[in-house]
Design a protein around this motif. Sequence first.
Motif, PDB file in Angstrom:
ATOM      1  N   ALA A  86    -101.070 -10.447  49.299  1.00 30.15           N
ATOM      2  CA  ALA A  86    -102.130 -10.647  50.285  1.00 30.15           C
ATOM      3  C   ALA A  86    -102.538 -12.118  50.341  1.00 30.15           C
ATOM      4  O   ALA A  86    -102.814 -12.655  51.421  1.00 30.15           O
ATOM      5  N   GLN A  87    -102.562 -12.776  49.194  1.00 26.93           N
ATOM      6  CA  GLN A  87    -102.889 -14.204  49.174  1.00 26.93           C
ATOM      7  C   GLN A  87    -101.812 -15.013  49.892  1.00 26.93           C
ATOM      8  O   GLN A  87    -102.121 -15.959  50.623  1.00 26.93           O
ATOM      9  N   GLU A  88    -100.536 -14.632  49.705  1.00 31.63           N
ATOM     10  CA  GLU A  88     -99.443 -15.329  50.392  1.00 31.63           C
ATOM     11  C   GLU A  88     -99.556 -15.149  51.906  1.00 31.63           C
ATOM     12  O   GLU A  88     -99.379 -16.102  52.668  1.00 31.63           O
ATOM     13  N   ARG A  89     -99.839 -13.920  52.345  1.00 34.07           N
ATOM     14  CA  ARG A  89     -99.984 -13.665  53.782  1.00 34.07           C
ATOM     15  C   ARG A  89    -101.157 -14.449  54.368  1.00 34.07           C
ATOM     16  O   ARG A  89    -101.062 -15.000  55.468  1.00 34.07           O
ATOM     17  N   ALA A  90    -102.248 -14.523  53.632  1.00 37.25           N
ATOM     18  CA  ALA A  90    -103.412 -15.270  54.111  1.00 37.25           C
ATOM     19  C   ALA A  90    -103.079 -16.758  54.224  1.00 37.25           C
ATOM     20  O   ALA A  90    -103.493 -17.423  55.181  1.00 37.25           O
ATOM     21  N   LYS A  91    -102.318 -17.274  53.267  1.00 37.56           N
ATOM     22  CA  LYS A  91    -101.932 -18.682  53.310  1.00 37.56           C
ATOM     23  C   LYS A  91    -101.020 -18.946  54.510  1.00 37.56           C
ATOM     24  O   LYS A  91    -101.174 -19.954  55.203  1.00 37.56           O
ATOM     25  N   GLU A  92    -100.075 -18.025  54.765  1.00 36.81           N
ATOM     26  CA  GLU A  92     -99.189 -18.182  55.923  1.00 36.81           C
ATOM     27  C   GLU A  92     -99.985 -18.178  57.223  1.00 36.81           C
ATOM     28  O   GLU A  92     -99.738 -18.987  58.116  1.00 36.81           O
ATOM     29  N   ARG A  93    -100.944 -17.261  57.329  1.00 40.64           N
ATOM     30  CA  ARG A  93    -101.783 -17.206  58.532  1.00 40.64           C
ATOM     31  C   ARG A  93    -102.576 -18.500  58.707  1.00 40.64           C
ATOM     32  O   ARG A  93    -102.703 -19.018  59.814  1.00 40.64           O
ATOM     33  N   ALA A  94    -103.101 -19.024  57.606  1.00 31.89           N
ATOM     34  CA  ALA A  94    -103.875 -20.267  57.674  1.00 31.89           C
ATOM     35  C   ALA A  94    -102.980 -21.432  58.098  1.00 31.89           C
ATOM     36  O   ALA A  94    -103.386 -22.271  58.909  1.00 31.89           O
ATOM     37  N   ASP A  95    -101.753 -21.475  57.573  1.00 25.26           N
ATOM     38  CA  ASP A  95    -100.817 -22.542  57.947  1.00 25.26           C
ATOM     39  C   ASP A  95    -100.463 -22.458  59.433  1.00 25.26           C
ATOM     40  O   ASP A  95    -100.407 -23.477  60.130  1.00 25.26           O
TER      41      ASP A  95
END
Length: 147
Positions: free
Chosen positions: A105-114
């Motif tokens: 979930a943290q990885e997905r959130a980081k991808e969305r932020a990028d």
Amino acid sequence: MSLKIRLARGGSKKRPFYSIVVADARAPRDGRFIEKIGTYDPRLAKDSGDRVKVNAEKAAEWIKKGAQPTDRVARFLSKVEVDGKAVVAWTHGNNPKKAEPGKKAQERAKERADKAEAKAAAAAEAAAAPAEEAPAEAAPAEETSES
């Protein structure tokens, strides 16, 4: 033999009622138990005296023999006193990592932020490019108005 002081569910469907029992840790939740030491009725009001009934002397005796109360039962026993002190000292558990999202979930959130950051940068560049071209077009228009 490891002993637990725990809740055994009774009652009918949608109407829970629990017995506070001393049982072998390997026994099923609602199965064989050694001794019943109290009851818990979650449907009653929290301030009701009949909500939790525990034989404090028996509970203290079993704890001295090595029985370990579950978290919920420990909470009940912390409110019951024998000889002026609580049967069990219970403190609220602290697990600060429980509320954190998992690794994926943290990885997905980081991808969305990028992606959002890249989209915002592209929009800023697109807005800046026409703004630079607009003054160049405005200058010839001013010259024509002077003549």
